[in-house]
Design a protein around this motif. Structure first.
Motif, short mmCIF file in Angstrom:
data_model
loop_
_atom_site.label_atom_id
_atom_site.label_comp_id
_atom_site.label_asym_id
_atom_site.label_seq_id
_atom_site.Cartn_x
_atom_site.Cartn_y
_atom_site.Cartn_z
N TYR A 102 0.85 -1.19 0.00
CA TYR A 102 0.00 0.00 0.00
C TYR A 102 0.88 1.23 0.00
O TYR A 102 2.10 1.16 0.26
CB TYR A 102 -0.92 0.00 1.24
N ASN A 103 0.27 2.37 -0.30
CA ASN A 103 1.02 3.63 -0.23
C ASN A 103 0.67 4.38 1.05
O ASN A 103 -0.20 3.98 1.83
CB ASN A 103 0.80 4.47 -1.49
N ALA A 104 1.38 5.49 1.27
CA ALA A 104 1.22 6.25 2.52
C ALA A 104 -0.19 6.81 2.63
O ALA A 104 -0.74 6.91 3.74
CB ALA A 104 2.26 7.37 2.56
N GLN A 105 -0.78 7.21 1.52
CA GLN A 105 -2.12 7.78 1.55
C GLN A 105 -3.16 6.77 2.04
O GLN A 105 -4.12 7.12 2.72
CB GLN A 105 -2.51 8.31 0.16
N TYR A 106 -2.95 5.49 1.71
CA TYR A 106 -3.88 4.46 2.16
C TYR A 106 -3.82 4.31 3.68
O TYR A 106 -4.86 4.18 4.34
CB TYR A 106 -3.57 3.13 1.48
N THR A 107 -2.62 4.33 4.24
CA THR A 107 -2.51 4.21 5.69
C THR A 107 -3.07 5.44 6.40
O THR A 107 -3.52 5.34 7.54
CB THR A 107 -1.05 4.00 6.13
N ALA A 108 -3.06 6.58 5.73
CA ALA A 108 -3.66 7.78 6.33
C ALA A 108 -5.16 7.60 6.54
O ALA A 108 -5.76 8.22 7.42
CB ALA A 108 -3.39 8.99 5.45
N ILE A 109 -5.75 6.73 5.74
CA ILE A 109 -7.19 6.47 5.87
C ILE A 109 -7.46 5.37 6.88
O ILE A 109 -8.24 5.55 7.82
CB ILE A 109 -7.80 6.08 4.51
#
Length: 302
Positions: free
Chosen positions: A162-169
């Motif tokens: 996953y990318n960083a933006q996905y973990t932000a969610i």
């Protein structure tokens, strides 16, 4: 729909019943686990069909919902005893012609038809293996999706990359034990994923249907059996699992209420990483300008 239409379509299948199928017909007998699932699936599909849907005349009050077994056998042009054995999970051989006839009689959609053939042990003669791992090039694509969230998952809903933006969610997955980094598990247990997914009760119905359809081809594999056993400890999952709904992969819309960010209205799209529907990358793109602006504010690094 008249009674003669499905019977006419299935007439040629009558000679392909288990006891009389020609020697040249490819036939297999599903294992015990699949036979059990096959029996339950056929019963659930039969019970949802009203007689008038298949052109049968009303026969007064029925003790159970849906069609009777003998009605399905008649529509599929197969023997009543044989169909009863099939729905009871008996160890009988199943021809592809009969499966086709039963599929027509039960008005199965493409996903349900594929599920029926898999449970019956009608294997693809030239199966294509799904992509076994996430390659460096896939990881690079995930990174380049920024500022849009993206994740790679397999058919078991294990999160692979996953990318960083996905973990932000959905939160930092690295904080979870490896066995908990699974979207099915997160959807049915207290988690950040379930907290931010606004329509999680509806969304997870589709997840279970897709999971069941995928598991039909992996029911004997330890990893699948272990995950299912864990999921069945959730009463909510167990209730949905008993419905025997199946669904093929699809794209759609999700809404996330992310703390410190706001409401994200996203369209999710799956990109398969192999020639077969298996491991896939899912991207989340904005449905409106407000979401686009909010996504641009998501962290760009872990």
């Amino acid at each position: 729909m008249s009674l003669t239409t499905p019977v006419a379509q299935a007439r040629s299948a009558s000679v392909a019943q288990a006891r009389t199928a020609p020697a040249t017909q490819a036939r297999t007998a599903p294992d015990d686990a699949r036979r059990h699932d096959l029996a339950a699936f056929l019963r659930s599909r039969r019970e949802r069909i009203a007689p008038d849907q298949v052109g049968l005349p009303p026969t007064g009050r029925r003790r159970t919902p849906g069609l009777r077994r003998e009605e399905v056998a008649q529509l599929a042009a197969v023997g009543v005893t044989w169909y009863t054995w099939l729905e009871q999970g008996r160890d009988i051989q199943v021809s592809t012609q009969v499966l086709d006839a039963v599929s027509r009689a039960l008005l199965l959609d493409p996903s349900e038809r594929a599920h029926l053939f898999t449970l019956a042990g009608a294997e693809d003669p030239a199966p294509v293996k799904e992509c076994p791992s996430v390659t460096p090039s896939v990881r690079l694509v995930l990174e380049q999706m920024a500022p849009y969230p993206a994740v790679a998952v397999n058919t078991r809903y294990d999160v692979l990359a996953y990318n960083a933006q996905y973990t932000a969610i959905i939160g930092d997955l690295n904080e979870l034990p490896p066995e908990d980094r699974n979207l099915m598990w997160l959807a049915f247990t207290p988690s950040r994923f379930r907290e931010v997914l606004i329509d999680y009760r509806t969304e997870r119905l589709g997840m279970v249907a897709r999971f069941r359809a995928a598991m039909a081809d992996h029911s004997a594999e330890p990893a699948w059996k272990a995950l299912l056993a864990r999921l069945l400890t959730s009463p909510d999952f167990a209730e949905v699992w008993q419905r025997h709904e199946v669904m093929g992969p699809s794209n759609g819309i999700k809404r996330f209420q992310v703390p410190g960010v706001g409401l994200l209205r996203c369209e999710y799209t799956s990109f398969w990483l192999g020639p077969r529907l298996g491991t896939r990358m899912i991207t989340y793109t904005p449905l409106d300008e407000e979401t686009r602006a909010l996504m641009s504010q998501l962290p760009s690094s872990f």
